[in-house]
Design a protein around this motif. Structure first.
Motif, PDB file in Angstrom:
ATOM      1  N   ASP A  38       0.942  -1.144  -0.028  1.00 14.38           N
ATOM      2  CA  ASP A  38      -0.005   0.046  -0.114  1.00 14.38           C
ATOM      3  C   ASP A  38       0.809   1.152  -0.051  1.00 14.38           C
ATOM      4  O   ASP A  38       1.921   1.021   0.720  1.00 14.38           O
ATOM      5  CB  ASP A  38      -0.972   0.119   1.335  1.00 14.38           C
ATOM      6  CG  ASP A  38      -1.840  -1.221   1.177  1.00 14.38           C
ATOM      7  OD1 ASP A  38      -2.695  -1.215   0.242  1.00 14.38           O
ATOM      8  OD2 ASP A  38      -1.826  -2.043   2.175  1.00 14.38           O
ATOM      9  N   TRP A  47      -3.869   5.418   2.840  1.00 14.32           N
ATOM     10  CA  TRP A  47      -3.141   4.408   2.059  1.00 14.32           C
ATOM     11  C   TRP A  47      -4.241   4.025   0.947  1.00 14.32           C
ATOM     12  O   TRP A  47      -5.493   3.785   1.274  1.00 14.32           O
ATOM     13  CB  TRP A  47      -3.170   3.237   3.227  1.00 14.32           C
ATOM     14  CG  TRP A  47      -2.130   3.376   4.173  1.00 14.32           C
ATOM     15  CD1 TRP A  47      -2.418   3.809   5.595  1.00 14.32           C
ATOM     16  CD2 TRP A  47      -0.680   3.502   4.010  1.00 14.32           C
ATOM     17  NE1 TRP A  47      -1.173   4.132   6.204  1.00 14.32           N
ATOM     18  CE2 TRP A  47      -0.270   4.002   5.412  1.00 14.32           C
ATOM     19  CE3 TRP A  47       0.348   3.131   3.143  1.00 14.32           C
ATOM     20  CZ2 TRP A  47       1.156   4.147   5.592  1.00 14.32           C
ATOM     21  CZ3 TRP A  47       1.586   3.775   3.260  1.00 14.32           C
ATOM     22  CH2 TRP A  47       2.055   3.800   4.518  1.00 14.32           C
ATOM     23  N   LYS A  48      -3.536   3.718  -0.188  1.00 10.46           N
ATOM     24  CA  LYS A  48      -4.175   3.139  -1.438  1.00 10.46           C
ATOM     25  C   LYS A  48      -3.170   1.851  -1.736  1.00 10.46           C
ATOM     26  O   LYS A  48      -2.090   1.999  -1.755  1.00 10.46           O
ATOM     27  CB  LYS A  48      -3.853   4.244  -2.292  1.00 10.46           C
ATOM     28  CG  LYS A  48      -4.386   5.680  -2.225  1.00 10.46           C
ATOM     29  CD  LYS A  48      -5.873   5.662  -2.191  1.00 10.46           C
ATOM     30  CE  LYS A  48      -6.400   7.093  -2.044  1.00 10.46           C
ATOM     31  NZ  LYS A  48      -7.634   7.168  -1.317  1.00 10.46           N
ATOM     32  N   PRO A  49      -3.925   0.934  -2.271  1.00 13.16           N
ATOM     33  CA  PRO A  49      -3.493  -0.175  -2.688  1.00 13.16           C
ATOM     34  C   PRO A  49      -2.573  -0.036  -3.953  1.00 13.16           C
ATOM     35  O   PRO A  49      -3.208   0.714  -4.922  1.00 13.16           O
ATOM     36  CB  PRO A  49      -4.512  -1.312  -2.834  1.00 13.16           C
ATOM     37  CG  PRO A  49      -5.617  -0.386  -3.060  1.00 13.16           C
ATOM     38  CD  PRO A  49      -5.515   0.772  -2.355  1.00 13.16           C
TER      39      PRO A  49
END
Length: 120
Positions: A38, A47-49
């Motif tokens: 992430d 948080w971004k995957p």
């Protein structure tokens, strides 16, 4: 005509920052297999995957010493990112402040239990 110009300026100023398709090569030297990555703009908890295209989805978990392409929607003007790895044993580790704009290759390590990153 002036009203249209003013309206266009207002819309431009109030438009959200656009994201850019971005990628870099990540090498896992952490000592553990990684099942998930992430990313967050440094200093945030947003948080971004990692965006996993089909052609690399089968590379996960990412074994030690393996590398893969990390894809993200990078907010315009942002370069420093925190990288969070979730390991196969469900523990996590964060590497902070990695400049992905100036570096195409990022290697994450755990040196004496401390997260270190090298980039070029």
């Amino acid at each position: 005509m002036r009203t249209i110009t003013i309206m266009a300026a207002i819309l431009f100023v109030s438009a959200p920052a656009l994201a850019e398709d971005w990628d870099f090569i990540l090498t896992n030297e952490s000592g553990k297999p990684i099942k998930k990555i992430d990313l967050a703009v440094s200093g945030t908890d947003d948080w971004k995957p990692n965006i996993k295209p089909e052609e690399i989805a089968d590379k996960w978990p990412l074994k030690v010493r393996e590398r893969t392409t990390i894809h993200l929607d990078k907010p315009s003007g942002k370069c420093r990112f925190d990288i969070k790895a979730t390991f196969a044993d469900d523990t996590t580790q964060v590497w902070t402040g990695t400049n992905i704009c100036d570096n195409s290759y990022v290697t994450i390590r755990l040196a004496g239990g401390k997260p270190t990153v090298s980039a070029n």
